[in-house]
Design an enzyme around this catalytic site. Structure first.
Site, PDB file in Angstrom:
ATOM      1  N   CYS A  60       2.517  -4.133   6.153  1.00 22.21           N
ATOM      2  CA  CYS A  60       1.705  -3.568   7.230  1.00 22.21           C
ATOM      3  C   CYS A  60       0.574  -4.532   7.567  1.00 22.21           C
ATOM      4  O   CYS A  60       0.143  -5.334   6.742  1.00 22.21           O
ATOM      5  CB  CYS A  60       1.149  -2.199   6.825  1.00 22.21           C
TER       6      CYS A  60
ATOM      7  N   CYS B 231     -55.248 -47.282 -30.971  1.00 19.97           N
ATOM      8  CA  CYS B 231     -56.073 -46.179 -31.468  1.00 19.97           C
ATOM      9  C   CYS B 231     -55.319 -44.858 -31.560  1.00 19.97           C
ATOM     10  O   CYS B 231     -55.910 -43.827 -31.912  1.00 19.97           O
ATOM     11  CB  CYS B 231     -57.305 -45.992 -30.584  1.00 19.97           C
TER      12      CYS B 231
ATOM     13  N   CYS C 147     -47.022 -48.281 -11.788  1.00 18.03           N
ATOM     14  CA  CYS C 147     -47.229 -49.555 -12.463  1.00 18.03           C
ATOM     15  C   CYS C 147     -47.126 -49.376 -13.971  1.00 18.03           C
ATOM     16  O   CYS C 147     -47.626 -48.397 -14.537  1.00 18.03           O
ATOM     17  CB  CYS C 147     -48.596 -50.120 -12.088  1.00 18.03           C
TER      18      CYS C 147
ATOM     19  N   HIS D 267     -26.072 -46.919  -5.761  1.00 16.28           N
ATOM     20  CA  HIS D 267     -26.203 -47.295  -7.173  1.00 16.28           C
ATOM     21  C   HIS D 267     -25.890 -48.779  -7.363  1.00 16.28           C
ATOM     22  O   HIS D 267     -25.489 -49.194  -8.450  1.00 16.28           O
ATOM     23  CB  HIS D 267     -25.333 -46.421  -8.080  1.00 16.28           C
TER      24      HIS D 267
ATOM     25  N   CYS E 254     -59.905 -47.269 -26.102  1.00 19.32           N
ATOM     26  CA  CYS E 254     -60.162 -48.558 -26.756  1.00 19.32           C
ATOM     27  C   CYS E 254     -59.984 -49.750 -25.820  1.00 19.32           C
ATOM     28  O   CYS E 254     -60.174 -50.900 -26.226  1.00 19.32           O
ATOM     29  CB  CYS E 254     -59.246 -48.724 -27.969  1.00 19.32           C
TER      30      CYS E 254
ATOM     31  N   CYS F 259       0.804  -1.223   0.000  1.00 14.81           N
ATOM     32  CA  CYS F 259       0.000   0.000   0.000  1.00 14.81           C
ATOM     33  C   CYS F 259       0.837   1.273   0.000  1.00 14.81           C
ATOM     34  O   CYS F 259       0.288   2.373  -0.088  1.00 14.81           O
ATOM     35  CB  CYS F 259      -0.932   0.009   1.202  1.00 14.81           C
TER      36      CYS F 259
ATOM     37  N   CYS G 197       7.612 -16.277  -2.755  1.00 15.84           N
ATOM     38  CA  CYS G 197       7.906 -16.839  -1.430  1.00 15.84           C
ATOM     39  C   CYS G 197       6.867 -17.914  -1.098  1.00 15.84           C
ATOM     40  O   CYS G 197       5.666 -17.678  -1.187  1.00 15.84           O
ATOM     41  CB  CYS G 197       7.877 -15.752  -0.367  1.00 15.84           C
TER      42      CYS G 197
END
Length: 524
Positions: A167, A313, A323, A278, A331, A144, A195
């Site tokens: 600083c 149809c 399901c 899984h 039909c 700074c 460094c």
């Protein structure tokens, strides 16, 4: 904690005992099998014996964050005592060597100066932070450009053992940015370009605000878990538990699907971190499958559509239950949602809804025909994979409706709430079996065709048929509460059969990995 080869002693043993964290000598002190029985044993509640461990199962422990912190502190104190270094230096050394204390000690005793420098610490002959001499005159911060006179240097500036002084305001801004913006913790280095000196914990504690220091410690804990091959965070939202498993090293993931369960009630794969089980598919196969599905995203979007046309149809039909036995309202044609074939043929000896007809691609001669045959094969397995995933979600939603029917059965049949739980248990069995079937199609896609594959698909078919029968029974008969006893008997028996078929598929497939029966056609 050490990761110094404990995994190399993995043995498949049906009699493997759960590791409770005690050393053998400590355990002998805690539990004396030859001592007289406790006089209060007769009053103690009976403890059910745990089910026998399968050879393809792994043991694990669920740990809290505090237990993880205690593990780190124990290892830090051990290294501090052995190497005679400050606690923060012991922590930096352990992090550099990924908490492998044996490797750290070997390197340190061979060449202490090199071990310290490679870890980002001051060598033994260098001045320490506390003895770093102050500049004799005014000092300008390199960052700074603020000037400080000799009287305010000690109060307003700081230098580590490397001698690079800045600083304290710049130190605070730098460290805060590293922790909050970049998520760094154990590898924060000096501000000086080039460094590699590591900023130790006590320096960060002095320079940053309390909330930043808390995040710094959270990042250290996360890095500790990530560095250990035996630890894994539970991936489910808002869960802070950590799973410890010593039986799932990377080299064993071609023979194991290490499914574990967290205290939050969710399952996960310890091998790859997948947030759900899984089984029965290996981790590497799951990764390939998910990548392939992502690459074919347009196809996946088409397949995941909830509507299809009636084969008789051409009326549009929406699937609103788990399901797969569908009936066109227009039909009245009964068909299978998966293969769109007539339902009357399901259950016959020749009907194979779960198998792909490999002969369809044999006669494909030109490139376009081969590509079409390859796509058809992929669609066959993906369609069934996605369908079981979707059906499992629909079954879960269906249970919410069954709760009201369970209340009706309880009221009309003078049954207790426990006695009508058979409906919930049956739905749980269906959902569990559907998830297994879902991943079984991923496995089937990559399996080479041989006699073992035929056996696998036979088990897959039998489970699928049993699941569809139970799903149909639940959706049709749960509405009618006139004969509760018969309903309960039918559903309970079918649920038990589904569970049996599920166990047969899982047991044979997972044992097949240990016996190296499965051959995969994995693209290179």
């Amino acid at each position: 904690m050490s990761s110094d080869g404990d995994n190399d002693d993995f043995v498949y043993d049906d009699e493997y005992e759960y590791d409770d964290g005690f050393d053998q000598d400590e355990e002998a002190d805690e539990i004396d099998s030859t001592s007289e029985p406790d006089v209060y044993d007769a009053l103690s509640p009976a403890i059910e014996e745990a089910p026998q461990k399968k050879p393809y199962d792994v043991t694990w422990k669920v740990k809290t964050l505090q237990e993880i912190i205690d593990m780190q502190n124990k290892e830090i104190k051990k290294i501090q005592s052995v190497l005679e270094v400050p606690p923060s230096s012991a922590a930096v050394l352990l992090r550099h060597y990924a908490w492998n204390s044996e490797k750290l000690q070997e390197q340190f005793w061979n060449d202490p100066a090199t071990a310290l420098q490679e870890a980002g610490l001051s060598p033994p002959s260098s001045p320490t932070t506390s003895t770093q001499p102050l500049p004799s005159g005014p000092f300008e911060c390199p960052v700074c450009c603020m000037d400080y006179d000799a009287a305010s240097l000690e109060k307003n500036t700081y230098a580590m053992g490397c001698g690079h002084r800045f600083c304290k305001d710049c130190w605070t801004e730098y460290l805060t940015g590293k922790i909050k913006a970049e998520g760094e913790s154990g590898n924060i280095q000096c501000m000086e370009d080039g460094c590699s000196r590591i900023v130790r914990e006590e320096v960060i504690d002095e320079m940053v605000a309390a909330d930043v220091f808390k995040k710094y410690h959270n990042l250290l804990n996360a890095a500790f878990v990530a560095d250990s091959p035996n630890l894994r965070w539970c991936p489910h939202p808002d869960c802070q538990y950590i799973i410890e498993c010593n039986q799932a090293p990377t080299r064993m993931l071609d023979q194991l699907v290490p499914t574990v369960e967290c205290k939050c009630g969710n399952e996960l794969c310890f091998g790859c971190g997948h947030p759900a089980s899984h089984r029965p598919v290996l981790c590497r196969v799951v990764k390939m499958w998910e990548k392939k599905c992502a690459d074919d995203s347009e196809t996946a979007n088409w397949l995941q559509a909830n509507t299809k046309e009636c084969g008789k149809c051409n009326s549009t039909i929406e699937k609103n239950g788990g399901c797969n036995h569908m009936t066109c309202k227009k039909c009245k044609w009964e068909f299978c949602w998966v293969c769109m074939g007539p339902w009357s043929e399901h259950g016959t000896s020749w009907y194979q809804c779960n198998r792909f007809d490999e002969k369809s691609g044999v006669d494909a001669r030109d490139t376009q025909a081969k590509s079409r045959a390859s796509l058809d094969r992929y669609l066959h397995y993906f369609n069934r994979w996605a369908n079981h995933e979707h059906s499992a979600k629909l079954d879960a939603e269906f249970y919410k409706k069954t709760e009201k029917k369970m209340e009706q059965m309880q009221n009309s049949g003078n049954l207790s709430w426990i006695e009508v739980q058979f409906a919930k248990q049956a739905v749980d069995v269906v959902i569990k079996a559907r998830i297994t079937l879902k991943w079984s199609y991923c496995m089937a896609f990559y399996l080479k065709r041989n006699n073992m594959t035929e056996l696998f698909e036979d088990n897959q078919r039998d489970l699928e048929r049993a699941v569809e029968n139970l799903g149909y029974l639940l959706e049709q008969n749960i509405i009618d509460t006139d004969s509760i006893a018969k309903l309960r008997s039918d559903i309970t028996n079918q649920a038990a059969y589904v569970q049996k078929r599920h166990d047969i598929l899982m047991d044979d497939t997972l044992k097949g990995y240990l016996e190296r029966r499965w051959e995969f056609a994995i693209p290179t």
